[in-house]
Design an enzyme around this catalytic site. Structure first.
Site, mmCIF file in Angstrom:
data_model
loop_
_atom_site.group_PDB
_atom_site.id
_atom_site.type_symbol
_atom_site.label_atom_id
_atom_site.label_comp_id
_atom_site.label_asym_id
_atom_site.label_seq_id
_atom_site.Cartn_x
_atom_site.Cartn_y
_atom_site.Cartn_z
ATOM 1 N N ASN A 192 -6.044 13.521 11.677
ATOM 2 C CA ASN A 192 -5.246 12.624 10.834
ATOM 3 C C ASN A 192 -4.788 13.424 9.615
ATOM 4 O OD1 ASN A 192 -4.185 10.665 9.210
ATOM 5 N ND2 ASN A 192 -6.095 9.532 8.911
ATOM 6 N N LYS B 239 -2.795 12.549 7.368
ATOM 7 C CA LYS B 239 -2.496 11.686 6.210
ATOM 8 C C LYS B 239 -1.150 12.109 5.604
ATOM 9 C CE LYS B 239 -7.385 10.840 5.852
ATOM 10 N NZ LYS B 239 -8.551 10.554 5.044
ATOM 11 N N HIS C 172 -6.765 2.124 9.408
ATOM 12 C CA HIS C 172 -7.507 3.111 8.607
ATOM 13 C C HIS C 172 -7.906 2.483 7.272
ATOM 14 C CE1 HIS C 172 -8.473 6.676 6.304
ATOM 15 N NE2 HIS C 172 -8.604 7.304 7.455
ATOM 16 N N GLU D 194 -7.729 3.553 4.390
ATOM 17 C CA GLU D 194 -6.722 3.733 3.333
ATOM 18 C C GLU D 194 -5.609 2.697 3.468
ATOM 19 O OE1 GLU D 194 -6.200 7.904 4.148
ATOM 20 O OE2 GLU D 194 -8.246 8.228 3.435
ATOM 21 N N GLU E 47 -15.501 5.025 10.789
ATOM 22 C CA GLU E 47 -15.290 5.862 9.611
ATOM 23 C C GLU E 47 -15.925 5.183 8.399
ATOM 24 O OE1 GLU E 47 -11.738 8.715 10.237
ATOM 25 O OE2 GLU E 47 -11.011 6.922 9.264
ATOM 26 N N SER F 183 -15.595 13.291 6.578
ATOM 27 C CA SER F 183 -16.121 14.611 6.217
ATOM 28 C C SER F 183 -16.728 15.348 7.408
ATOM 29 C CB SER F 183 -17.130 14.496 5.061
ATOM 30 O OG SER F 183 -16.494 13.980 3.908
ATOM 31 N N GLY G 79 -9.386 16.074 6.348
ATOM 32 C CA GLY G 79 -9.191 17.357 5.660
ATOM 33 C C GLY G 79 -9.272 18.570 6.576
#
Ligand code: 13P
Length: 253
Positions: free
Chosen positions: A9, A11, A97, A99, A169, A215, A237
């Site tokens: 992802n 983002k 998600h 977010e 998540e 993470s 990330g």
């Protein structure tokens, strides 16, 4: 069908040129190091989907979106529909998600509509669920995840549910460097699979891929993925660096 899956992802990251470079780097790394039995799904921002699809068609990965509209089509300025994604060959989309829930007010009711649209248009939903830190600290994490799964997915029938990929998540682990422990991940994944068993039976729940996200990186992926109910990862990330991402892809035993 249950599969080993690693999805990236991206983002809201990368310029067009950076995205182009990263897609080719990932394709090269996958060609060098392989991906075993693992399905690799890259979810870049919308404007890069066509480029990603073109590169993917000569290489060894699939392309997904990060979201789409809750409406079918029409006067919804700025929105992108499931049918548009399907019409350009996009096979997957992340939905729900945290977010999107936090910054865009998406509720499970809205996400349930998106799940339906995904399935109508042959887009595989990667449905995200997970608790915030306060909920875990209050011992409410199982209840929260049960409610999310129930409200967004449990209206589906036995066949449709088997199209869905679930991503657990925990919100406290996303982008924080604090990963869920291997035990915490397995415990929640087994709980989620148990919810599917109660609702649809053991044969169906055994067919559902449940990914871990939060993470997850090249160092901790192998331990997380060694758990019996962890079928792979949804990577934020660490999906932005080709070597790290492909190392995660190759973390299965
Ligand atoms: P990080 O891997 O950056 O924690 O993000 C996880 C995530 O939100 C994937 O959807």
């Amino acid at each position: 069908m249950r599969k080993k899956i690693v999805a990236g992802n991206w983002k809201m990251n990368k310029t067009f040129q950076e995205a182009d470079d990263l897609l080719f780097e990932i394709a090269d790394e996958l060609n060098d190091k392989g991906r075993g039995e693992v399905d690799v799904i890259i979810c870049p921002p919308f404007p890069y989907l066509e480029m990603a699809y073109d590169i993917a068609s000569d290489n060894d990965f699939l392309v997904g979106a990060q979201n789409f509209s809750q409406w079918e089509s029409g006067a919804f300025t700025g929105e992108i529909s499931a049918s548009m994604l399907h019409s350009m060959g996009i096979t997957h989309s992340i939905l729900g998600h945290s977010e999107r829930r936090t910054y865009f007010g998406e509720t499970d009711k809205v996400i349930a509509k998106k799940v339906d649209l995904a399935l109508q248009h042959n887009v595989v939903p990667i449905y995200c669920c997970g608790e915030v830190l306060a909920e875990r600290e209050a011992g409410r994490h199982f209840d929260v995840v049960r409610q999310q799964v129930d409200e967004a997915l449990f209206h589906l029938g036995k066949e449709a549910i088997q199209m869905v990929i679930v991503a657990y998540e925990p919100v406290w682990a996303i982008g924080t460097g604090v990963t869920a422990s291997s035990e915490q991940a397995q415990e929640m994944h087994a709980f989620i699979r148990g919810l599917f068993t109660q609702k649809y039976g053991a044969e169906v729940s055994a067919e559902i891929s449940i990914l871990y996200g939060g993470s997850c990186n090249a160092k901790n992926a192998a331990e997380l993925f060694s758990n019996p109910d962890v079928d792979g990862g949804l990577i934020g990330g660490a999906s932005l660096k080709a070597a790290d991402f492909v190392a995660i892809v190759n973390s299965f035993e």
